[in-house]
Design a protein around this motif. Structure first.
Motif, PDB file in Angstrom:
ATOM      1  N   ASN A  37      12.832  -9.004   0.845  1.00  0.00           N
ATOM      2  CA  ASN A  37      13.586  -8.358   1.916  1.00  0.00           C
ATOM      3  C   ASN A  37      14.938  -7.829   1.438  1.00  0.00           C
ATOM      4  N   ILE A  38      15.072  -7.594   0.145  1.00  0.00           N
ATOM      5  CA  ILE A  38      16.278  -6.970  -0.390  1.00  0.00           C
ATOM      6  C   ILE A  38      15.913  -5.571  -0.853  1.00  0.00           C
ATOM      7  N   ASP A  39      16.168  -4.584  -0.024  1.00  0.00           N
ATOM      8  CA  ASP A  39      15.888  -3.177  -0.342  1.00  0.00           C
ATOM      9  C   ASP A  39      14.427  -2.943  -0.725  1.00  0.00           C
ATOM     10  N   ASN A  40      13.549  -3.779  -0.186  1.00  0.00           N
ATOM     11  CA  ASN A  40      12.114  -3.576  -0.400  1.00  0.00           C
ATOM     12  C   ASN A  40      11.765  -3.515  -1.892  1.00  0.00           C
ATOM     13  N   LEU A  41      12.411  -4.374  -2.674  1.00  0.00           N
ATOM     14  CA  LEU A  41      12.297  -4.252  -4.128  1.00  0.00           C
ATOM     15  C   LEU A  41      11.036  -4.849  -4.729  1.00  0.00           C
ATOM     16  N   ILE A  42      10.489  -5.865  -4.125  1.00  0.00           N
ATOM     17  CA  ILE A  42       9.447  -6.606  -4.820  1.00  0.00           C
ATOM     18  C   ILE A  42       8.083  -5.984  -4.593  1.00  0.00           C
ATOM     19  N   GLY A 121       8.137   2.380  -3.136  1.00  0.00           N
ATOM     20  CA  GLY A 121       7.872   3.508  -4.018  1.00  0.00           C
ATOM     21  C   GLY A 121       8.961   3.790  -5.033  1.00  0.00           C
ATOM     22  N   ASP A 122      10.100   3.091  -4.952  1.00  0.00           N
ATOM     23  CA  ASP A 122      11.184   3.309  -5.907  1.00  0.00           C
ATOM     24  C   ASP A 122      10.911   2.548  -7.200  1.00  0.00           C
ATOM     25  N   GLN A 123      11.320   3.142  -8.317  1.00  0.00           N
ATOM     26  CA  GLN A 123      11.159   2.471  -9.597  1.00  0.00           C
ATOM     27  C   GLN A 123      12.336   1.555  -9.891  1.00  0.00           C
ATOM     28  N   PHE A 124      12.053   0.424 -10.518  1.00  0.00           N
ATOM     29  CA  PHE A 124      13.104  -0.450 -10.997  1.00  0.00           C
ATOM     30  C   PHE A 124      12.566  -1.206 -12.208  1.00  0.00           C
ATOM     31  N   THR A 125      13.463  -1.869 -12.927  1.00  0.00           N
ATOM     32  CA  THR A 125      13.097  -2.539 -14.166  1.00  0.00           C
ATOM     33  C   THR A 125      13.252  -4.046 -14.026  1.00  0.00           C
ATOM     34  N   ILE A 126      12.224  -4.763 -14.469  1.00  0.00           N
ATOM     35  CA  ILE A 126      12.325  -6.211 -14.570  1.00  0.00           C
ATOM     36  C   ILE A 126      12.639  -6.541 -16.030  1.00  0.00           C
ATOM     37  N   ASN A 127      13.777  -7.162 -16.255  1.00  0.00           N
ATOM     38  CA  ASN A 127      14.208  -7.508 -17.608  1.00  0.00           C
ATOM     39  C   ASN A 127      13.784  -8.946 -17.914  1.00  0.00           C
TER      40      ASN A 127
END
Length: 232
Positions: A37-42, A121-127
């Motif tokens: 529920n944080i900016d639909n990140l997961i 639909g947004d891209q993000f990186t898991i480090n």
């Protein structure tokens, strides 16, 4: 009926029956979890919140005499700075090769930066921090992975997994699951498991206690049983 087998892996000479007497480097316990529920990140999951799991774990470890702290959705550097803890508890989305907490995680093998898409639909990186980079041999006595398949799949112990690699890299004891688990009942299971650890019970007894309760998902009983101890 669903079946979930919990595995404990151990390396070297260590009693899985007594955790509280094995106080090591800094006597420090750490918990990291995921909060959706944080900016639909997961991606892949909805309403994933392990806040209570982490808080209850830290309270239990404090009761056992540890200095304790934790974070939800830590970034890579924050996670890395706490991987020296004596006792470590991780609650998040995972499989036999990784566990992640939004934009950071632990990966079986080398460090890895994974570009993925969010549920929106947004891209993000898991480090990811690779298990090969971590020195759990610096007196870490227990790592718990509260996630799906951390030790294997379909009830079978994997020959190569994040749990096994954590053990090989030095943690005295690793607790992980060899099947899928669900937050609906994992909250209760981890609370009971950590409660016993906080009271000074050994890991084996804590697992057995948590397993002794009935867990239900969608009207079906979840069978949490087994307990496999293997040497690496």
């Amino acid at each position: 009926y669903y079946k979930i087998i919990i595995i404990i892996l151990y390396f070297g000479i260590f009693s899985i029956f007594n955790l509280s007497s094995c106080l090591a480097r800094d006597n420090y316990a750490y918990a990291a979890g995921i909060q959706h529920n944080i900016d639909n990140l997961i991606p892949f999951v909805d309403n994933f919140d392990t806040y209570d799991d982490c808080v209850n774990a830290l309270n239990a470890y404090q009761n056992a005499g540890y200095n304790a702290s934790g974070h939800l959705n830590p970034d890579r550097d924050l996670l890395w700075s706490n991987l020296y803890a004596t006792v470590q508890f991780f609650a998040g989305h995972g499989n036999e090769n990784y566990i992640h907490f939004t934009t950071s995680g632990i990966y079986n093998g080398n460090d890895w930066n994974n570009v993925t898409a969010s549920a929106g639909g947004d891209q993000f990186t898991i480090n990811f921090i690779g298990t090969n980079s971590v020195h759990w041999d610096a007196d870490t006595i227990l790592v718990t992975y509260s996630s799906c398949n951390g030790g294997g799949t379909d009830g079978n112990i994997a020959t190569d997994s994040i749990a096994r690699s954590t053990c090989i890299k030095g943690s005295d004891v690793v607790v992980a699951f060899t099947d899928t688990v669900h937050t609906y009942y994992m909250d209760d299971w981890t609370d009971r498991y950590n409660e016993k650890l906080g009271l000074g019970y050994g890991v084996y007894d804590a697992v057995q206690y948590a397993n002794s309760f009935n867990y239900v998902l969608g009207g079906q009983k979840i069978m949490l049983f087994g307990l496999m101890v293997i040497a690496i």
